[in-house]
Design a protein around this motif. Sequence first.
Motif, PDB file in Angstrom:
ATOM      1  N   ASP A   1      -7.418   6.739  -1.999  1.00  0.00           N
ATOM      2  CA  ASP A   1      -6.614   5.660  -1.427  1.00  0.00           C
ATOM      3  C   ASP A   1      -7.558   4.522  -1.055  1.00  0.00           C
ATOM      4  O   ASP A   1      -8.224   4.563  -0.020  1.00  0.00           O
ATOM      5  CB  ASP A   1      -5.827   6.155  -0.208  1.00  0.00           C
TER       6      ASP A   1
ATOM      7  N   GLY B   1       0.819  -1.208   0.000  1.00  0.00           N
ATOM      8  CA  GLY B   1       0.000   0.000   0.000  1.00  0.00           C
ATOM      9  C   GLY B   1       0.853   1.258   0.000  1.00  0.00           C
ATOM     10  O   GLY B   1       0.595   2.205  -0.754  1.00  0.00           O
ATOM     11  N   ALA B   2       1.860   1.288   0.862  1.00  0.00           N
ATOM     12  CA  ALA B   2       2.697   2.491   0.966  1.00  0.00           C
ATOM     13  C   ALA B   2       3.393   2.775  -0.368  1.00  0.00           C
ATOM     14  O   ALA B   2       3.489   3.926  -0.796  1.00  0.00           O
ATOM     15  CB  ALA B   2       3.724   2.320   2.076  1.00  0.00           C
TER      16      ALA B   2
ATOM     17  N   GLN C   1      -7.434  -0.006   1.610  1.00  0.00           N
ATOM     18  CA  GLN C   1      -8.209  -0.802   2.568  1.00  0.00           C
ATOM     19  C   GLN C   1      -9.654  -1.023   2.110  1.00  0.00           C
ATOM     20  O   GLN C   1     -10.258  -2.049   2.378  1.00  0.00           O
ATOM     21  CB  GLN C   1      -8.197  -0.115   3.940  1.00  0.00           C
TER      22      GLN C   1
HETATM   23  C1  LIG Z   1      -5.716   3.371   3.327  1.00  0.00           C
HETATM   24  C2  LIG Z   1      -4.342   2.806   3.456  1.00  0.00           C
HETATM   25  N1  LIG Z   1      -3.364   3.240   2.657  1.00  0.00           N
HETATM   26  C3  LIG Z   1      -2.112   2.747   2.720  1.00  0.00           C
HETATM   27  C4  LIG Z   1      -1.786   1.776   3.645  1.00  0.00           C
HETATM   28  C5  LIG Z   1      -0.379   1.244   3.711  1.00  0.00           C
HETATM   29  O1  LIG Z   1      -0.342  -0.047   3.247  1.00  0.00           O
HETATM   30  P1  LIG Z   1       0.916  -0.994   3.577  1.00  0.00           P
HETATM   31  O2  LIG Z   1       0.856  -1.323   5.024  1.00  0.00           O
HETATM   32  O3  LIG Z   1       0.716  -2.182   2.675  1.00  0.00           O
HETATM   33  O4  LIG Z   1       2.140  -0.223   3.213  1.00  0.00           O
HETATM   34  C6  LIG Z   1      -2.781   1.289   4.503  1.00  0.00           C
HETATM   35  C7  LIG Z   1      -2.470   0.254   5.507  1.00  0.00           C
HETATM   36  O5  LIG Z   1      -3.179  -0.014   6.417  1.00  0.00           O
HETATM   37  C8  LIG Z   1      -4.084   1.814   4.416  1.00  0.00           C
HETATM   38  O6  LIG Z   1      -5.069   1.375   5.218  1.00  0.00           O
END
Ligand SMILES: Cc1ncc(COP(=O)(O)O)c(C=O)c1O
Length: 418
Positions: free
Chosen positions: A228, A116-117, A231
């Motif tokens: 985003d 996600g990041a 989730q």
């Molecule tokens: C809305 C949202 N964006 C980004 C992320 C980051 O994802 P990751 O933990 O896979 O880097 C999360 C993680 O919980 C999230 O809920």
Amino acid sequence: MSPDQRHADVLEKYSRFVNPYLAKLMHFAGFGLEVQGEGCYIIDHEGRRFLDCLGGYGVYALGHRHPKVIEAVKRQLDLMPLSGKAFFNANLADLAAKIAEITPSGLELTFFSNSGAEAVEAALKFVKASTRRTKIVATDGGYHGKTIGALSVTGREKYRRPFEPLMPGGVFVPYGDVDAIVGAIDGDTAACIIEPIQGEGGIHVPPDGYLRAIREACDRHGALMIADEVQTGLGRTGDLFGCDHDRVSPDVMTLAKAFGGGVMPIGATVATPAVFERVYSENPLAHTSTFGGNPLACAAGLASIQVVEEEGLCERARLIGGVLREGLQSVADRHTDLVSEVRGRGLMIGVEFTMDDVGELTIAQMVKRGLVAAYTLNNRRVIRFEPPLIMTEAQAVWAAETFGEALAETAEVLATLV
Ligand SMILES: Cc1ncc(COP(=O)(O)O)c(C=O)c1O
């Protein structure tokens, strides 16, 4: 080594070689060793089965080890697990085409990553390169990941402060407040980044029309909109994507978590041709990832979308979400001194407590009874229920009843402390 010895050994290794502080936290909550996942259950080192209402923070929309995803990944494993990078890859092409088909109109091109990041990092770079502006409007309590860019637009001081200075340009407004967010979007704004339902901030559902108002404000000022959906994506809220609720097409959408079908890590940043043109036309390698879009992850992604469609998991999220929410609400009604609200959409449900620590104590009681849940990362007063979308009605009823028993025991413990 007996299962108990193995557990002790792993705990010690976490403390010595992984992260002693995290090890303590996890041990306090009563978690043992995960050994196997199966449907809606996690099985630990003692053979105990736990109904998984945490769902890997939203990863397990399809449950654990969905046979169709496992089969697709195994098939690819025998051919070529990772990409040689110089060749075209059919899985990647098929998945990108499928994503273009199912995401809101205008989103056509996909950059693949692994989390996600990373998907958010790409989104931030894309909007900066597209607009040549630096201001990013984000929300208090919003969570977008912990890499430097994603952290810069994550709305929690506790996570940000130790790593400052971060990427400049982040401006934060309260989530769900139309006037505040619309007022913050101006001619300097590169983008507004928004979760259709704020997850880690405590499962906050914005008022209807919130995303549309953001879309319109971005259009007025030549700013871009990033949804985003890391989730909320892939059926969690009862729609395929959270922004479908307001019938809004963002310029950029981030996906991860459930997209790998609970089998492979995957991240995706989907954008309009206009965005890609500004990022990549002069340099096709402007933003890349070695492992992003690897054949295994793409096989899992394709199979996951197929399962969501074939098994009608959006409808299921709505149906079972209704059952679970009703059950949790009836528990809340018996404990109005401890629970302030049950809220959510589909199978993204939060229970907010009136005091700190109630969540932590209740989670420990739930784990004792074979039910896994956790509080949201940016708001410890909220327990989140994000089980697999394949959950049955009976499992939803059991989860709510078990939460009720756990909370009743917490209430008794708290009463002895006063
Ligand atoms: C809305 C949202 N964006 C980004 C992320 C980051 O994802 P990751 O933990 O896979 O880097 C999360 C993680 O919980 C999230 O809920």
